[in-house]
Design a protein around this motif. Structure first.
Motif, mmCIF file in Angstrom:
data_model
loop_
_atom_site.group_PDB
_atom_site.id
_atom_site.type_symbol
_atom_site.label_atom_id
_atom_site.label_comp_id
_atom_site.label_asym_id
_atom_site.label_seq_id
_atom_site.Cartn_x
_atom_site.Cartn_y
_atom_site.Cartn_z
ATOM 1 N N LEU A 67 -11.300 24.548 -94.139
ATOM 2 C CA LEU A 67 -11.107 23.126 -94.406
ATOM 3 C C LEU A 67 -9.683 22.873 -94.881
ATOM 4 N N PRO A 68 -8.881 22.164 -94.089
ATOM 5 C CA PRO A 68 -7.526 21.840 -94.520
ATOM 6 C C PRO A 68 -7.524 20.680 -95.503
ATOM 7 N N SER A 69 -6.503 20.637 -96.327
ATOM 8 C CA SER A 69 -6.287 19.470 -97.186
ATOM 9 C C SER A 69 -5.334 18.526 -96.461
ATOM 10 N N VAL A 70 -4.999 17.428 -97.113
ATOM 11 C CA VAL A 70 -4.062 16.474 -96.511
ATOM 12 C C VAL A 70 -2.705 17.129 -96.260
ATOM 13 N N ASP A 178 -11.092 15.603 -108.143
ATOM 14 C CA ASP A 178 -9.836 14.883 -108.378
ATOM 15 C C ASP A 178 -8.631 15.627 -107.810
ATOM 16 N N THR A 179 -8.775 16.948 -107.588
ATOM 17 C CA THR A 179 -7.664 17.715 -107.035
ATOM 18 C C THR A 179 -7.897 18.126 -105.581
ATOM 19 N N TRP A 180 -9.159 18.190 -105.170
ATOM 20 C CA TRP A 180 -9.469 18.547 -103.776
ATOM 21 C C TRP A 180 -9.350 17.302 -102.901
ATOM 22 N N LYS A 181 -8.394 17.325 -101.985
ATOM 23 C CA LYS A 181 -8.121 16.196 -101.110
ATOM 24 C C LYS A 181 -8.301 16.617 -99.644
ATOM 25 N N PRO A 182 -9.540 16.602 -99.151
ATOM 26 C CA PRO A 182 -9.781 17.045 -97.773
ATOM 27 C C PRO A 182 -9.119 16.118 -96.761
ATOM 28 N N LEU A 183 -8.742 16.695 -95.643
ATOM 29 C CA LEU A 183 -8.216 15.910 -94.534
ATOM 30 C C LEU A 183 -9.396 15.264 -93.807
ATOM 31 N N ILE A 184 -9.349 13.960 -93.642
ATOM 32 C CA ILE A 184 -10.447 13.198 -93.052
ATOM 33 C C ILE A 184 -10.025 12.632 -91.698
#
Length: 223
Positions: A67-70, A178-184
């Motif tokens: 799972l990539p983040s932004v 609050d710190t995990w920002k998945p790419l949507i």
């Protein structure tokens, strides 16, 4: 007021996943997708029957869900219209896809060795999940026009790896939303999550109450 709509796609927003699998010649394939949802330590993914990832899953029965983040949006975008299938399937030719043999190199991503499957993990992705295929189901089996074009895979998660930067302080088994920002992916566009909009009653339930036998068995094998 609501009006009737015939939008061609219904991608209202789901996390992007980079699925890594092994090709027949033992090289590595890496494919972005976003048709996925989780139930406990299992998930369901949907893939085109003609895709290389689908063929690899049917043959090897295993993969890694990265799972990539932004922050990895650029790398994901480099893979967006590539395929590991050669020749390129007709449906993908029409959409402008091209064959590329080394997708890790193309995207500038780094391989990490997995523990329970042969496919590699993606080092840059904050979340990595090794998984095996538990079941395969056809979609639209009663529709002659759609039958055989899409497959759904039930995957059982065997290992989970989380980058320390997305964990709650002092809690290695709890992700900090609050710190995990998945790419949507929403209607073909990349987005990230914004701030929390409202307190959640569900958050009052301790996470351990969602524990399943699948997780316990995976922990037993780890130990």
């Amino acid at each position: 007021m609501h009006i009737k709509s015939q939008t061609s796609i219904l991608y209202f927003g789901t996390p992007v996943v980079l699925v890594s699998t092994k090709n027949e010649n033992q090289t590595d394939n890496l494919a972005p997708m976003s048709s996925i949802f989780w139930l406990g330590w299992r998930c369901i993914i949907g893939l085109a029957a003609a895709s290389k990832t689908t063929q690899n899953l049917l043959r090897t029965r295993e993969c890694v869900l990265n799972l990539p983040s932004v922050h990895q949006a650029g790398a994901v975008n480099l893979l967006a219209k590539t395929t590991g299938s050669n020749p390129v399937p007709i449906g993908k030719v029409q959409k402008g896809y091209r064959y590329h043999q080394d997708k890790f190199e193309l995207a500038g991503l780094t391989k990490q060795t997995s523990e329970t499957v042969q496919a590699p993990r993606v080092n840059e992705c904050p979340v990595q999940m090794e998984a095996v295929v538990e079941a395969v189901h056809g979609l639209a089996e009663h529709d002659a026009d759609m039958r055989g074009k899409i497959l759904t895979f039930e995957l059982l998660i065997k290992r989970v790896y989380l980058d320390e930067s997305i964990l709650m302080d002092g809690h290695p088994n709890h992700v900090d939303p609050d710190t995990w920002k998945p790419l949507i992916m929403s209607f073909q566009q990349f987005y990230g999550l914004g701030e929390q909009v409202h307190p959640s009653t569900l958050a009052e339930i301790p996470e351990h109450l969602y524990n399943t036998p699948d997780r316990e068995k995976a922990l037993d094998r780890t130990g």
